[in-house]
Design an enzyme around this catalytic site. Structure first.
Site, mmCIF file in Angstrom:
data_model
loop_
_atom_site.group_PDB
_atom_site.id
_atom_site.type_symbol
_atom_site.label_atom_id
_atom_site.label_comp_id
_atom_site.label_asym_id
_atom_site.label_seq_id
_atom_site.Cartn_x
_atom_site.Cartn_y
_atom_site.Cartn_z
ATOM 1 C CG HIS A 1 -48.339 61.733 -4.666
ATOM 2 N ND1 HIS A 1 -48.891 62.912 -4.250
ATOM 3 C CD2 HIS A 1 -47.684 62.016 -5.821
ATOM 4 C CE1 HIS A 1 -48.578 63.875 -5.101
ATOM 5 N NE2 HIS A 1 -47.854 63.365 -6.073
ATOM 6 C CE LYS B 1 -45.562 71.236 -9.467
ATOM 7 N NZ LYS B 1 -45.832 69.865 -9.026
ATOM 8 N NE ARG C 1 -51.060 62.948 -12.657
ATOM 9 C CZ ARG C 1 -51.039 64.233 -12.420
ATOM 10 N NH1 ARG C 1 -51.878 64.750 -11.566
ATOM 11 N NH2 ARG C 1 -50.188 65.016 -13.044
ATOM 12 C CB SER D 1 -50.648 68.480 -5.125
ATOM 13 O OG SER D 1 -50.035 67.240 -4.929
#
Ligand code: COA
Length: 164
Positions: free
Chosen positions: A19, A43, A95, A133
């Site tokens: 990040h 989440k 990504r 994460s």
């Protein structure tokens, strides 16, 4: 010319070096970057909203390379947040191909919600392209070394949270 402001949003549970890499890239193009700590309703985060905001802010403020970057919390829709802060661009990291479908859906929906906000994608440094994460948390839960993936401040907060 207007000040060019970009919003870099995320759940940041927790913020990773990947990040930070995207935030640095955004900073090199825009006059001002707002790191927007948001809620992703799908989440269940390890850190609550207040904690994620505090940790992200600590990380940004402690990094001397990050100037003209501020951290704010998002309450409500991201496009409304961008508009209210005078930002015309939202920057996201991309990504791998696996990110693409999810990002495409979000980008189209954000455009539908506000056609004046553009979404821009940036590729992280290759060594962060596999980082997430969740992976960081998984390594940490199993007592692995996460020092190359997250800033030192994050490790301290993870240890405090999980009483390691
Ligand atoms: N380096 C490392 N990891 C990265 C990364 C990078 N450059 N870019 C993304 N990731 C990882 C994150 O670590 C995260 O991993 P995880 O799923 O294991 O937690 C994942 O990719 C994506 O998370 P993050 O970047 O934190 O964003 P998100 O997808 O959770 O964020 C929001 C989505 C917050 C931007 C979105 O839910 C939102 O806009 N919420 C506000 C409400 C709203 O407007 N909703 C409507 C949206 S259409």
């Amino acid at each position: 010319m207007d000040n060019r402001i970009a919003v870099v949003p995320g759940t940041f549970d927790p913020i990773t070096n990947g990040h930070v890499d995207i935030i640095k890239r955004a900073q090199s193009i825009f006059d001002h970057v707002i790191v927007a700590v948001a809620t992703n309703s799908s989440k269940i985060p390890l850190f609550n909203f207040k904690e994620r905001l505090m940790i992200t802010r600590e990380v940004i403020n402690a990094n001397p390379c990050l100037k003209n970057v501020e951290v704010k919390g998002v309450n409500g829709l991201l496009v409304d947040f961008a508009k209210n802060h005078g930002a015309k661009v939202i920057v996201r990291g991309l990504r791998a191909v696996s990110d693409f479908e999810y990002e495409l859906q979000m980008a189209f929906m954000n455009r539908r919600l506000n056609k004046n906000v553009e979404i821009m994608y940036m590729m992280p440094y290759i060594k962060f392209s596999f980082l997430s994460s969740s992976i960081v948390k998984e390594i940490f839960y199993n007592k692995g070394d996460i020092s190359q993936f997250v800033p030192e401040i994050v490790i301290k907060h993870m240890k405090d949270k999980l009483k390691y």
